[in-house]
Structures are given as structure tokens and as C-alpha cells.
Design an enzyme around this catalytic site. Structure first.
Site, PDB file in Angstrom:
ATOM      1  N   HIS A 153      -8.206  15.054   1.879  1.00 21.48           N
ATOM      2  CA  HIS A 153      -7.555  16.142   1.158  1.00 21.48           C
ATOM      3  C   HIS A 153      -7.872  17.447   1.885  1.00 21.48           C
ATOM      4  CE1 HIS A 153      -6.921  13.942  -2.795  1.00 21.48           C
ATOM      5  NE2 HIS A 153      -7.886  13.200  -2.294  1.00 21.48           N
ATOM      6  N   HIS A 194      -6.286   3.694   0.991  1.00 18.75           N
ATOM      7  CA  HIS A 194      -5.848   3.883   2.379  1.00 18.75           C
ATOM      8  C   HIS A 194      -6.433   5.244   2.758  1.00 18.75           C
ATOM      9  CE1 HIS A 194      -2.392   3.756   5.556  1.00 18.75           C
ATOM     10  NE2 HIS A 194      -3.134   4.836   5.818  1.00 18.75           N
ATOM     11  N   GLY A 237     -13.836   8.955  -7.276  1.00 20.10           N
ATOM     12  CA  GLY A 237     -12.503   9.509  -7.487  1.00 20.10           C
ATOM     13  C   GLY A 237     -11.430   8.975  -6.568  1.00 20.10           C
ATOM     14  N   CYS A 279       0.850  -1.192   0.000  1.00 20.84           N
ATOM     15  CA  CYS A 279       0.000   0.000   0.000  1.00 20.84           C
ATOM     16  C   CYS A 279       0.886   1.242   0.000  1.00 20.84           C
ATOM     17  CB  CYS A 279      -0.907  -0.009   1.230  1.00 20.84           C
ATOM     18  SG  CYS A 279      -1.775   1.549   1.519  1.00 20.84           S
ATOM     19  N   HIS A 314      -3.489   1.112   8.544  1.00 26.71           N
ATOM     20  CA  HIS A 314      -4.181   0.941   7.269  1.00 26.71           C
ATOM     21  C   HIS A 314      -5.682   0.773   7.487  1.00 26.71           C
ATOM     22  CE1 HIS A 314      -4.678  -0.035   3.029  1.00 26.71           C
ATOM     23  NE2 HIS A 314      -5.621  -0.853   3.454  1.00 26.71           N
ATOM     24  N   CYS A 358       0.742   3.225   3.284  1.00 28.06           N
ATOM     25  CA  CYS A 358       1.450   2.508   4.354  1.00 28.06           C
ATOM     26  C   CYS A 358       2.952   2.694   4.175  1.00 28.06           C
ATOM     27  CB  CYS A 358       1.084   1.032   4.358  1.00 28.06           C
ATOM     28  SG  CYS A 358      -0.523   0.661   5.099  1.00 28.06           S
ATOM     29  N   ASP A 407       0.346  16.706  -1.259  1.00 27.77           N
ATOM     30  CA  ASP A 407      -0.056  15.901  -2.415  1.00 27.77           C
ATOM     31  C   ASP A 407       0.975  16.093  -3.535  1.00 27.77           C
ATOM     32  OD1 ASP A 407      -3.066  14.656  -3.414  1.00 27.77           O
ATOM     33  OD2 ASP A 407      -1.589  15.154  -4.967  1.00 27.77           O
ATOM     34  N   HIS A 441      -7.636   8.774   3.443  1.00 23.12           N
ATOM     35  CA  HIS A 441      -6.946  10.060   3.423  1.00 23.12           C
ATOM     36  C   HIS A 441      -7.943  11.182   3.212  1.00 23.12           C
ATOM     37  CE1 HIS A 441      -7.090   8.478  -0.694  1.00 23.12           C
ATOM     38  NE2 HIS A 441      -7.180   9.726  -1.109  1.00 23.12           N
TER      39      HIS A 441
HETATM   40  P1  5GP Z   1      -7.621  10.064  -4.205  1.00 22.67           P
HETATM   41  O1  5GP Z   1      -7.652  10.142  -5.717  1.00 22.67           O
HETATM   42  O2  5GP Z   1      -7.522   8.629  -3.736  1.00 22.67           O
HETATM   43  O3  5GP Z   1      -8.722  10.824  -3.508  1.00 22.67           O
HETATM   44  O4  5GP Z   1      -6.312  10.828  -3.752  1.00 22.67           O
HETATM   45  C1  5GP Z   1      -5.045  10.259  -3.892  1.00 22.67           C
HETATM   46  C2  5GP Z   1      -4.077  11.408  -3.976  1.00 22.67           C
HETATM   47  O5  5GP Z   1      -2.778  10.890  -3.750  1.00 22.67           O
HETATM   48  C3  5GP Z   1      -4.046  12.119  -5.322  1.00 22.67           C
HETATM   49  O6  5GP Z   1      -4.410  13.485  -5.151  1.00 22.67           O
HETATM   50  C4  5GP Z   1      -2.603  11.957  -5.801  1.00 22.67           C
HETATM   51  O7  5GP Z   1      -2.094  13.125  -6.413  1.00 22.67           O
HETATM   52  C5  5GP Z   1      -1.873  11.638  -4.518  1.00 22.67           C
HETATM   53  N1  5GP Z   1      -0.708  10.788  -4.682  1.00 22.67           N
HETATM   54  C6  5GP Z   1      -0.611   9.679  -5.465  1.00 22.67           C
HETATM   55  N2  5GP Z   1       0.611   9.109  -5.331  1.00 22.67           N
HETATM   56  C7  5GP Z   1       1.292   9.902  -4.447  1.00 22.67           C
HETATM   57  C8  5GP Z   1       2.604   9.827  -3.897  1.00 22.67           C
HETATM   58  O8  5GP Z   1       3.381   8.923  -4.179  1.00 22.67           O
HETATM   59  N3  5GP Z   1       2.961  10.805  -3.045  1.00 22.67           N
HETATM   60  C9  5GP Z   1       2.117  11.837  -2.695  1.00 22.67           C
HETATM   61  N4  5GP Z   1       2.574  12.749  -1.821  1.00 22.67           N
HETATM   62  N5  5GP Z   1       0.863  11.915  -3.182  1.00 22.67           N
HETATM   63  C10 5GP Z   1       0.466  10.972  -4.044  1.00 22.67           C
HETATM   64 ZN    ZN Z   2      -2.230   1.384   3.734  1.00 25.15          ZN
END
Ligand code: 5GP
Ligand code: ZN
Length: 112
Positions: free
Chosen positions: A100, A96, A91, A4, A46, A7, A30, A98
């Protein structure tokens, strides 16, 4: 080897620009920011998404929101949006939990 991504960030195996930490949460920038302030707040443990977290560890939901608030204040963006994309159709791309934290520019409502 972590399977993950978040993680991996929580364990330190994968580098991240960490801006805040608490006993149960970590906040980092991000990789693909959508606003001047775009920070992700995760739990160290996790959990799949916020709905699963709310059932498994409700105190961590409160801690996560507390960390998000501290981050927004520290970034100088006390007006902010807190987003939990939940399930792929909404989206979510990392499974895991999170939040924003988005701020520092006008945020449209409704979001679309
Ligand atoms: P989701 O699309 O699941 O709501 O948000 C995942 C977020 O993780 C996205 O905004 C993406 O830009 C960010 N993200 C993806 N891979 C990485 C990474 O390796 N490092 C960081 N800091 N952010 C990441
Ligand atoms: Zn995780």
C-alpha cells in the site's frame, strides 16, 4: 478463470485504475482508498506475501519498492507510507503480495 483477484488484475481480466507499470510490477488505485494517495503495487507473478517474495525473488522486492517510489512522486506525495499487511491477523485480505502506498494526508504514528 483466475482464482486470485490480483492475478486477475495483472492479466487484465479484472479492470483496475492502473497508474504505473514496470516489467515485474503493476500499480493501481485501491478500490476503498484510505488516503488521497492510496495505490497498491503488486508483482505480476503470484506470490503470497512479502516474506515469501523476499525468499523466492528478492530482486522483485526492490523493483516493487522502486515502483512505489515512482508512484508517490508522480502522485505529488513524495512523503508516503509503504505498508505490507502480512498474514490475516495483521490485516492482509488479499493473498497476493501488495504494497500500500499511502500519502496526501497526515499519517499518524504509531499507526495502531
Ligand atoms: P490488504 O487488506 O490485503 O492489505 O489489502 C487489500 C486491499 O485491496 C484493500 O485495501 C482493498 O480495498 C483492496 N481491494 C480489494 N478488492 C479490490 C479490487 O477489486 N480492486 C482494487 N483496486 N482494490 C481492491
Ligand atoms: Zn495472484
Amino acid at each position: 478463470v483466475e482464482t486470485c483477484l490480483f492475478c486477475g488484475i495483472a492479466s487484465g481480466d479484472i479492470p483496475a485504475d492502473i497508474v504505473a507499470e514496470s516489467s515485474g510490477t503493476i500499480a493501481f488505485r485501491d478500490l476503498n482508498p484510505q488516503a488521497p494517495t492510496h495505490v497498491l503495487v503488486i508483482t505480476r507473478e503470484h506470490h503470497l506475501d512479502v516474506t515469501e517474495l523476499a525468499v523466492a525473488a528478492p530482486d522483485l522486492v526492490a523493483e516493487l519498492v522502486r515502483t512505489a517510489t515512482l508512484v508517490a512522486d508522480a502522485q505529488g506525495t513524495p512523503a508516503f507510507r509503504l505498508v505490507f499487511n502480512t498474514r490475516a491477523e495483521a490485516g492482509q485480505s488479499v493473498f497476493h503480495v501488495h504494497a500500500h502506498v499511502l500519502g496526501g494526508r497526515p499519517l499518524l504514528w504509531p499507526p495502531g
